[in-house]
Structures are given as structure tokens and as C-alpha cells.
Scaffold this motif. Sequence first.
Motif, PDB file in Angstrom:
ATOM      1  N   LEU A  31       0.837  -1.192   0.000  1.00 59.83           N
ATOM      2  CA  LEU A  31       0.000   0.000   0.000  1.00 59.83           C
ATOM      3  C   LEU A  31       0.877   1.248   0.000  1.00 59.83           C
ATOM      4  O   LEU A  31       1.861   1.337   0.726  1.00 59.83           O
ATOM      5  N   TYR A  32       0.529   2.208  -0.850  1.00 57.15           N
ATOM      6  CA  TYR A  32       1.260   3.488  -0.841  1.00 57.15           C
ATOM      7  C   TYR A  32       0.512   4.521  -0.016  1.00 57.15           C
ATOM      8  O   TYR A  32       1.082   5.145   0.873  1.00 57.15           O
ATOM      9  N   SER A  33      -0.760   4.682  -0.290  1.00 62.33           N
ATOM     10  CA  SER A  33      -1.490   5.710   0.458  1.00 62.33           C
ATOM     11  C   SER A  33      -2.987   5.482   0.365  1.00 62.33           C
ATOM     12  O   SER A  33      -3.442   4.653  -0.421  1.00 62.33           O
ATOM     13  N   ILE A  49      -6.974  14.296  -1.513  1.00 61.31           N
ATOM     14  CA  ILE A  49      -6.005  14.294  -0.430  1.00 61.31           C
ATOM     15  C   ILE A  49      -5.549  12.867  -0.239  1.00 61.31           C
ATOM     16  O   ILE A  49      -6.344  11.925  -0.398  1.00 61.31           O
ATOM     17  N   SER A  50      -4.253  12.680   0.017  1.00 59.71           N
ATOM     18  CA  SER A  50      -3.771  11.308   0.181  1.00 59.71           C
ATOM     19  C   SER A  50      -2.854  11.247   1.391  1.00 59.71           C
ATOM     20  O   SER A  50      -1.980  12.087   1.556  1.00 59.71           O
ATOM     21  N   ILE A  51      -3.119  10.240   2.243  1.00 57.89           N
ATOM     22  CA  ILE A  51      -2.281  10.054   3.425  1.00 57.89           C
ATOM     23  C   ILE A  51      -1.414   8.835   3.187  1.00 57.89           C
ATOM     24  O   ILE A  51      -1.916   7.742   2.889  1.00 57.89           O
ATOM     25  N   GLU A  52      -0.119   8.993   3.294  1.00 54.50           N
ATOM     26  CA  GLU A  52       0.785   7.913   2.915  1.00 54.50           C
ATOM     27  C   GLU A  52       0.865   6.840   4.002  1.00 54.50           C
ATOM     28  O   GLU A  52       0.736   7.126   5.202  1.00 54.50           O
ATOM     29  N   ALA A  53       1.116   5.624   3.563  1.00 55.04           N
ATOM     30  CA  ALA A  53       1.171   4.500   4.503  1.00 55.04           C
ATOM     31  C   ALA A  53       2.373   4.584   5.410  1.00 55.04           C
ATOM     32  O   ALA A  53       2.433   3.942   6.448  1.00 55.04           O
ATOM     33  N   GLU A  54       3.363   5.389   5.009  1.00 54.83           N
ATOM     34  CA  GLU A  54       4.567   5.499   5.824  1.00 54.83           C
ATOM     35  C   GLU A  54       4.343   6.339   7.069  1.00 54.83           C
ATOM     36  O   GLU A  54       5.199   6.372   7.951  1.00 54.83           O
ATOM     37  N   ASP A  55       3.207   7.049   7.112  1.00 60.50           N
ATOM     38  CA  ASP A  55       2.947   7.906   8.258  1.00 60.50           C
ATOM     39  C   ASP A  55       2.836   7.053   9.522  1.00 60.50           C
ATOM     40  O   ASP A  55       2.277   5.954   9.504  1.00 60.50           O
TER      41      ASP A  55
END
Lengths: 395, 378
Positions: free
Chosen positions: B6-8, B148-154
Motif C-alpha cells: 500500500l502506498y497511500s 487528499i492522500s495520506i501515505e502509509a509510511e505515516d
Amino acid sequence: MSSVSEIEYTKKSIPAPLRNAGFVLLAVGLVLSLLGIFTDPQRSAFNNIILLMMLISVSVGSLFLISLEYIAGAVWSTPFRRIFEHLASIVLVLPIVALPILFNLHDVFHWMHQEVMDADPILQSKAPYLNETFFLVRVGFYFAVWILFYFLLTSNSKKQDKTKDQKLTKRNITISAIFLPVFALTISFAAIDFMMSLEPHWFSTIFGVYYFSGTVLASLSAGTFIMVYLSKKNLLFKGISEDHYYSFGALLFAFINFWAYIAFSQFLLIWYANLPEETVWFLQRWEGSWMYISILTIIVHFAVPYFGLLSQPSKMNPKRLASMSLWIIFAHYLDLYWIVMPTFSESGFVFGWIEIGYFILGLGIIISVFVFKASKGNLIPIGDPKLKRGINFRL
Amino acid sequence: MDNKTLYSYTALFRTPDEIIHAAEAVQEKGYVKYDVNTPYPVHGMDKAMKLKPSRLPFVSMFFGFSGTFFSLFMMYWMASIDYPVIVGGKPFFSFPAYVPIMFELTVLSAAVMTVIVMLAVFFKLPNLRHPFHDTDYMKAVSSDQYGISIEAEDEKFNEEEIKALFEELGAHKIEPIYFDDEEYTFKQTVFEPKFISLLVIVGLLVSGTTYFSLNKLMNMIPFNWMRFQSKVITQEESTFFSDGFGMRMPVKGTVAREHIPYLYADKPEEAAVNLVNPLPVTKANLELGHTKFNIFCSPCHGYFGEGDSRLRGQFPNPPSLHSEKVRNWKDGRIYHVLMEGQNSMPSYASQLNYNERWAVILYIRVLQRSLNAKETDL
């Protein structure tokens, strides 16, 4: 759009420090300039021209900014338009300021002497324009036109405070459209009559534009300083934002560059062509100690405000804006001094209590007339349909 | 589907007000690695996302001023050091004339470099493998919607929470974005046969068509380096003049530079009377005469003017310059011989210029004096 009545505005009196400062400056300036008239009438007359041009800059320049707002349909400046309307009321005292010059015309204008005119074929060919009668007619015409348009523009705006009639805005747009070309011509010819004709042999086609650039700077910086001062004292409206400050700062910055552009264009063309009848004006300003004033003008009028307002945060900072606008008013005085005074003292610059007195008088008149007008009227145009949008303006 | 990473998580909105509200809400929840994609710059977005002021203005300022100073240095070097030419009576370093160019170069380098640095450094372009490529989300935000996109790395990333947040905010489409493994693991190499052969084909095609169309169809010689110009060259014919010659005779009375006309052709006596050696007897003049004499005169007349030629009888030896006759000749008479020649001696007018002839005569006088010194010389 939301209705106008939402705006809360309660009229408060102008703070005493500003009122007193204006009064003291006016009194000191008057005393010094009157002393000057009795001790050295010729030098005073030259200083009087600087003072007159300075006040024309602030007042007629404010009229220009007002009509520019109407023409462009600008929203951000609507809440501050009343400041410029009050500043524009200085046009009413212009005839009084010009009066001492009119009594001293022969001391100032070389070409008004008949024997000089007769001996000089070049001046004779300019005689149809440069003669005393036509000069007085022109000066009268400028003052009449400026005062007329001042009343036309501001009376509509004042009426709107009570009636909140949107048609008045439309009517002012028409008046502004008529005023702008009239302004362009009158301000150019006023510059030619009062300043370029001091050296009647010399001519520069860009001179009107050059004075215009200083005009806008002077009125804009006077307005900016008052705007910052009043908003700091909570006299304007709630919610003045960085975007408002930024707009003022950006406009100031733009006109600093415009002035430098025009001033340099004038110099470059004359320098390149190297024609004796044109270079004489700049040579005079490079002679003796005038050289230092020329260099100082470049630094004071361009370099310092340029770097002072270059970055975005400095344009949003009210403190920086206030100091820079005061600086620019002084720079405009220096610019006028550089234009006018070399005719009076050719060998080198003179700067003494008379010059200081007239500068103080100029500041005194600007502040006092503003305080007088502002204590009678509102500080924001509460009836303007664009006011609400102007207050909520965001970049 | 499941083995994709998953990216975001993305959400799409329909109005700018909604996206600003969404950005504020996401910022408030404490997400750090999120981004907003809009078809145009939405006003107030940097405030909603609490972005720091961009450092791009400093890039502009740096390159602007470097343009100013580079152009100043360039013009100073060209006009004052490398190729100083007086233009319009101005000094070599005439600053006012440089100001417009300094201004132009300031604007040019600031503008161009701002765009380049913005794209290459700030946006990290070109990026050929971003997960957003070819997604419906990207298509939507590049035309008429706000995403709006929230990244999985957060650190706070949690699928369920984010889904709930987006739904609460009123997003009309919520979509996870996955890395495209094939695209992401694909490694580009320069020496791929496909790429190399494509380069070769393109190169051949461009150069071949250019050569054929210019050389064969339009008969244009490529790169003629100014060989053919619309000017008359020596020995060329010309249609402009009625006689068809490109070369012209000089106007009557034209005198070449440094040419001093000789008025006593065939008049040796007049030359002797009227011509006077203009050169003073100086070391430099004598040395010039010495050099020229040794080069042009000595082969026949000998190094000392005694007629002892080095030509070993191939030519008749000339008479000595020390004879009574030559010693009594005026300078002008000798000059006449240099100009016109005498007996089998040809004219040396083209070998020696005006000054050199008179210098040679000075040197001949020195030689004569050396063999027939006066008593006062001793």
C-alpha cells in the motif's frame, strides 16, 4: 454577498499624540518658513516649490490611487480608501501653499525676466508656452481641476456612508475614468511648469512620468504609514490581516522599482545620446558636492527600500512597512530637493534650517489636514458595497 | 491483489472549500506524511496544511544576483579587457550601458533557474515510477476534483481510522493506492538493445533526411561557414558594373597608404638637386641602413661597397661605391639610382620603403667615409 450592516464600526477620536505631533510640526514649520521668507526670500521660494510639489504628490497621488481602485474594481484597498480620501483633501490647501511662490515668481523662474527672454533666441521660441500669463492660467487650471475632482470623488463616497447606495460606486467609476487621463496630463504639465522650467533650456520627455512615479510613492507611503498607525491603535476595523499589509508592501515595492526604472531610463537616454543641451542638467547634478546628493538619492530612494521590502515577510511586517514608508516620504523629499535646488545653488548643495523648516512644514500640513478631516469623518467607507469583501480579503 | 504494498489512502472532494476543510482536519489529527492534489493552486492551502514558507525565493535571489554579477563581469571583461573598442566616445567600462543587460540577465537567470530548481530539486522530477501514475485518483485531480492522500509510511497510519475520517469529511470517493510492483522494480538501463537500436534508427533517419532534402533536393551545402556571401570577391565577375569585372580600378589620384610618389622619373639631375635625405644620422637609422644594405646591396656591391661581388662572375661586377663620382654625388642622385636602377642594376623601389632607402644611403655615406676619411675625422 453579505449585507453591509454586518460591519461593526464605531467612530473613535484620533489619538492625541498624532494630533499633537501634527500641530507641533505645523507650528515649528510655519515659524521656520516665515523666518526663511524674511531672511532669504529666494532660497525660501525654491524650498516652497519643493514643499508644493511634495504636497501635490501626496494629495493628487491619493486622488490617483482612489480612482485607480474604482477603475480596477480593487477589493483589498476598499477598507483603506477613506485614508486616501482624507489625504487627498490636502488639495484644498495647495493654493495657499502656492501663494508665496506666486509672489516670488521672478526670483525662481529665470525665463520670467523679459531681458533674459529678449537676449535668448532659444527661450524666445519657447515663449508661447513659457510666459507669465499662461503660466498663471495653467497653475490655476491644475488647482481647479484637482479640487473639482476631489469634491466629485469624495462627496459621493461620503454620501454612501449614509445612504449605502450602490449606484454611487458606479458614478465614481465614471468620474475616475474621466479623472485618470486628466490626472496624467495635469501632473505631467505641473511637473514641467514647476520643476522642468526652472532650467528653461533643458527638456526631458520622460520628466512627467518621472515625477508621477514619485507621486504615487509619496501618497502610497503616507497612506501606508497612517494605515499601520491607525490599525495598531484599533481605529480601523477588526481582522486586518497579513494579506492587507502584503498588498501595501507589494505596491510600494513595485513603485520603488518603477521609480528606479524611470529615473534610470531618463539618465541612460541622455547619457547615451550625449547631446549638450540634454546632458547639462545631469552635469549640473554631478558638479561639486551635488555628486554626493545624486549618489545619496540612488541609495535612499532605491537601494534601501528595495532591500528593505524585498522579502515576503518584510512586506507583511507592519513595523517594517511603517519605517519604510516614512523612509520613502523622506526619499521623495530628497528626490525633489535634488531636482529643484541645483538651480538655486549651482556650485554645491546647501542644506540648512530653511530646508528642514520646509520639510517639517510639509509633514505638519499632511498630518494636520489628515487629523482635521479624519476627526470629522469616518475612517473606513462604511457604506461601500465592497467593504465586507475588502475586510475579508485573502490573497 | 493482496501481495501489493500500500502506498497511500486517498479521498476525492468536489469543491475547494471541502478540500481546505479536509486538509485542516488531517493536519489537526497529527498526520505528517500527507499531500493534497488539486487541479490549480487553491488559495489558503499552505495555511491549512501549516506549510513552512518555501525556500524557493532564496533560489531565485541567488540565481538573480548571480545573473547580475555574471553579466557585469562578462561585459567588463569583453569590453574593457579582451576586445576594448570605443563605442560612441564612451569609456571602455561604461556602467550605465551595462545596466539594462544586467537587469535582463538577472530576470532571465532568476526565472529560468527558479523553474528548473523547482521542477528538478523541489518536485524531484522527472519521476517515472510514482504510484499515482495511471490511477483514477490522478485523473480526477488533474481535471476537476480535489484530492487528499495520506501515505502509509505515516506513523499514525491506520486504514480504518482514515477511512472513517474521510467519510466524516464527506469525501465522495475513497480509494487505496498501491505500488505498481512491475513499474517499481523495473530498472532502466541505457545499453538496452531496444533503446540503442531506436537511437541508431532515429539518428540515421534524421541525418539521412536532412542530408537528402538539403543537399540533393535544395542543393544547399551544409555548413559552408560563410564561404558563400553576397559580396564581390577578388577576381570574381560582377553583374553590377557594366564592364562585368568585380574588381575596380582605384579612383584617379588615389595614393596608397605610406606611398610617397617619386616625381623625378628619368630626371636624375633634378632628383640630385631637389631631394634631401630626411633622416637624421642616428644609431637606429644607421643600423637600419646596415641591415638593408647587407640584404639587398651587398650581394653585388660587397659588404663594404667595393664592388667585390659574392656572385663569382655570374654577373658583371658593379663599380665601386668609393669612386670619386659616387662620393661627389648628392644623396638625391643615389636615391634616383635606388628608385630607377642603373645599367644592369634593377630598381629597388619595391624592396625598400621610403625610410629604408634613405637609411641605406646614410650607410653608404658611412662606408665611403671609412675609406676616405677626412683629416678632421682623425
